[in-house]
Design a protein around this motif. Structure first.
Motif, PDB file in Angstrom:
ATOM      1  N   VAL A 125       0.846  -1.200   0.000  1.00  0.00           N
ATOM      2  CA  VAL A 125       0.000   0.000   0.000  1.00  0.00           C
ATOM      3  C   VAL A 125       0.878   1.245   0.000  1.00  0.00           C
ATOM      4  N   ARG A 126       1.931   1.228   0.792  1.00  0.00           N
ATOM      5  CA  ARG A 126       2.855   2.372   0.840  1.00  0.00           C
ATOM      6  C   ARG A 126       3.466   2.650  -0.527  1.00  0.00           C
ATOM      7  N   ASP A 127       3.712   1.583  -1.291  1.00  0.00           N
ATOM      8  CA  ASP A 127       4.331   1.721  -2.605  1.00  0.00           C
ATOM      9  C   ASP A 127       3.323   1.996  -3.726  1.00  0.00           C
ATOM     10  N   GLY A 128       2.051   2.220  -3.368  1.00  0.00           N
ATOM     11  CA  GLY A 128       1.078   2.657  -4.358  1.00  0.00           C
ATOM     12  C   GLY A 128       0.101   1.621  -4.853  1.00  0.00           C
ATOM     13  N   HIS A 129       0.049   0.455  -4.273  1.00  0.00           N
ATOM     14  CA  HIS A 129      -0.920  -0.575  -4.660  1.00  0.00           C
ATOM     15  C   HIS A 129      -2.094  -0.521  -3.685  1.00  0.00           C
ATOM     16  N   PRO A 130      -3.227   0.051  -4.107  1.00  0.00           N
ATOM     17  CA  PRO A 130      -4.335   0.250  -3.171  1.00  0.00           C
ATOM     18  C   PRO A 130      -4.899  -1.074  -2.649  1.00  0.00           C
ATOM     19  N   ASN A 131      -5.240  -1.061  -1.373  1.00  0.00           N
ATOM     20  CA  ASN A 131      -5.873  -2.195  -0.713  1.00  0.00           C
ATOM     21  C   ASN A 131      -6.783  -1.614   0.360  1.00  0.00           C
ATOM     22  N   PRO A 132      -8.102  -1.715   0.166  1.00  0.00           N
ATOM     23  CA  PRO A 132      -9.021  -1.080   1.118  1.00  0.00           C
ATOM     24  C   PRO A 132      -8.963  -1.695   2.517  1.00  0.00           C
ATOM     25  N   VAL A 133      -8.417  -2.873   2.639  1.00  0.00           N
ATOM     26  CA  VAL A 133      -8.323  -3.517   3.949  1.00  0.00           C
ATOM     27  C   VAL A 133      -7.256  -2.844   4.822  1.00  0.00           C
ATOM     28  N   ILE A 134      -6.219  -2.305   4.193  1.00  0.00           N
ATOM     29  CA  ILE A 134      -5.125  -1.676   4.928  1.00  0.00           C
ATOM     30  C   ILE A 134      -5.462  -0.204   5.161  1.00  0.00           C
ATOM     31  N   THR A 135      -5.917   0.088   6.358  1.00  0.00           N
ATOM     32  CA  THR A 135      -6.228   1.459   6.757  1.00  0.00           C
ATOM     33  C   THR A 135      -5.008   2.063   7.438  1.00  0.00           C
ATOM     34  N   PRO A 136      -4.971   3.378   7.592  1.00  0.00           N
ATOM     35  CA  PRO A 136      -3.848   3.978   8.324  1.00  0.00           C
ATOM     36  C   PRO A 136      -3.723   3.428   9.754  1.00  0.00           C
ATOM     37  N   LEU A 137      -4.842   3.152  10.400  1.00  0.00           N
ATOM     38  CA  LEU A 137      -4.789   2.588  11.745  1.00  0.00           C
ATOM     39  C   LEU A 137      -4.172   1.191  11.728  1.00  0.00           C
ATOM     40  N   ARG A 138      -4.550   0.381  10.751  1.00  0.00           N
ATOM     41  CA  ARG A 138      -3.969  -0.961  10.653  1.00  0.00           C
ATOM     42  C   ARG A 138      -2.479  -0.889  10.348  1.00  0.00           C
ATOM     43  N   ALA A 139      -2.082   0.040   9.504  1.00  0.00           N
ATOM     44  CA  ALA A 139      -0.661   0.208   9.200  1.00  0.00           C
ATOM     45  C   ALA A 139       0.112   0.612  10.453  1.00  0.00           C
ATOM     46  N   ALA A 140      -0.453   1.514  11.243  1.00  0.00           N
ATOM     47  CA  ALA A 140       0.198   1.939  12.483  1.00  0.00           C
ATOM     48  C   ALA A 140       0.299   0.776  13.468  1.00  0.00           C
ATOM     49  N   ARG A 141      -0.748  -0.018  13.537  1.00  0.00           N
ATOM     50  CA  ARG A 141      -0.716  -1.180  14.425  1.00  0.00           C
ATOM     51  C   ARG A 141       0.314  -2.200  13.960  1.00  0.00           C
ATOM     52  N   THR A 142       0.439  -2.362  12.662  1.00  0.00           N
ATOM     53  CA  THR A 142       1.438  -3.278  12.123  1.00  0.00           C
ATOM     54  C   THR A 142       2.841  -2.792  12.471  1.00  0.00           C
ATOM     55  N   LEU A 143       3.059  -1.499  12.376  1.00  0.00           N
ATOM     56  CA  LEU A 143       4.346  -0.924  12.756  1.00  0.00           C
ATOM     57  C   LEU A 143       4.657  -1.210  14.221  1.00  0.00           C
ATOM     58  N   VAL A 144       3.690  -0.964  15.085  1.00  0.00           N
ATOM     59  CA  VAL A 144       3.893  -1.192  16.521  1.00  0.00           C
ATOM     60  C   VAL A 144       4.127  -2.677  16.805  1.00  0.00           C
ATOM     61  N   LEU A 145       3.411  -3.541  16.122  1.00  0.00           N
ATOM     62  CA  LEU A 145       3.629  -4.980  16.296  1.00  0.00           C
ATOM     63  C   LEU A 145       5.024  -5.394  15.823  1.00  0.00           C
ATOM     64  N   GLY A 146       5.473  -4.798  14.738  1.00  0.00           N
ATOM     65  CA  GLY A 146       6.829  -5.077  14.267  1.00  0.00           C
ATOM     66  C   GLY A 146       7.873  -4.657  15.290  1.00  0.00           C
ATOM     67  N   GLN A 147       7.691  -3.481  15.876  1.00  0.00           N
ATOM     68  CA  GLN A 147       8.618  -3.012  16.889  1.00  0.00           C
ATOM     69  C   GLN A 147       8.565  -3.893  18.138  1.00  0.00           C
ATOM     70  N   ALA A 148       7.362  -4.302  18.523  1.00  0.00           N
ATOM     71  CA  ALA A 148       7.223  -5.196  19.673  1.00  0.00           C
ATOM     72  C   ALA A 148       7.878  -6.552  19.391  1.00  0.00           C
ATOM     73  N   GLY A 149       7.723  -7.043  18.170  1.00  0.00           N
ATOM     74  CA  GLY A 149       8.362  -8.299  17.801  1.00  0.00           C
ATOM     75  C   GLY A 149       9.877  -8.198  17.841  1.00  0.00           C
ATOM     76  N   ALA A 150      10.405  -7.064  17.398  1.00  0.00           N
ATOM     77  CA  ALA A 150      11.855  -6.866  17.428  1.00  0.00           C
ATOM     78  C   ALA A 150      12.372  -6.849  18.861  1.00  0.00           C
ATOM     79  N   LEU A 151      11.694  -6.124  19.731  1.00  0.00           N
ATOM     80  CA  LEU A 151      12.118  -6.060  21.131  1.00  0.00           C
ATOM     81  C   LEU A 151      11.959  -7.409  21.827  1.00  0.00           C
ATOM     82  N   THR A 152      10.850  -8.074  21.574  1.00  0.00           N
ATOM     83  CA  THR A 152      10.620  -9.390  22.178  1.00  0.00           C
ATOM     84  C   THR A 152      11.681 -10.384  21.719  1.00  0.00           C
ATOM     85  N   GLY A 153      11.952 -10.389  20.438  1.00  0.00           N
ATOM     86  CA  GLY A 153      12.973 -11.295  19.915  1.00  0.00           C
ATOM     87  C   GLY A 153      14.333 -11.040  20.530  1.00  0.00           C
TER      88      GLY A 153
END
Length: 160
Positions: A65-93
């Protein structure tokens, strides 16, 4: 205003080192009292692999989606949550890497005993899987990062 850089590798290294030292001290204390170092369960490794794969799938969707391929399922809130989950996964790992390495270090003096050597290898495998989880989290963080827009550079919108 400079955007937040996110979780840095140095933060992960410090978290892993802190956990390794604390866990090593506690495990040495327990083992000197006659308690055995607990065995790593296979379910932990499977769970870490599952979490890493789920993070990468979610991060890949946000990246598209960031690279320009629209997907209505990916909202800005979902993207932000994915970012936070990625950061949490990095710290947990990274913290889990410290935990598993501490277990290896406590068992290392008894590496000449076959049963302990098998446990050392199990902890080492778990440490590698935890490292993969941390790497997956950092990759997802980079995929969720917004690129600067061209019009911001042209207008001289430096807010410092």
């Amino acid at each position: 205003m400079k955007p937040h850089a996110g979780i840095r590798v140095t933060t992960l290294l410090l978290a892993a080192a802190a956990m390794m030292v604390i866990a090593w001290l506690l495990l040495r204390l327990l083992s000197s009292g006659g308690s055995a170092v607990p065995d790593p369960g296979w379910i932990g490794g499977v769970a870490m692999l599952f979490l890493g794969a789920a993070l990468l799938i979610g991060g890949w969707q946000v990246r598209k989606v960031r690279d320009g391929h629209p997907n209505p399922v990916i909202t800005p809130l979902r993207a932000a949550r994915t970012l936070v989950l990625g950061q949490a996964g990095a710290l947990t790992g990274s913290v889990l890497v410290g935990w598993y390495v501490a277990n290896v270090l406590v068992l290392l003096p008894d590496a000449d005993v076959d049963s302990q050597l098998a446990r050392i290898w199990a902890f080492a495998v778990h440490a590698v899987i935890a490292l993969l989880l941390a790497v997956a989290g950092m990759v997802v963080q980079s995929w969720c990062r917004l690129r600067p827009r061209d019009d911001e550079d042209e207008n001289g919108s430096d807010h410092s």
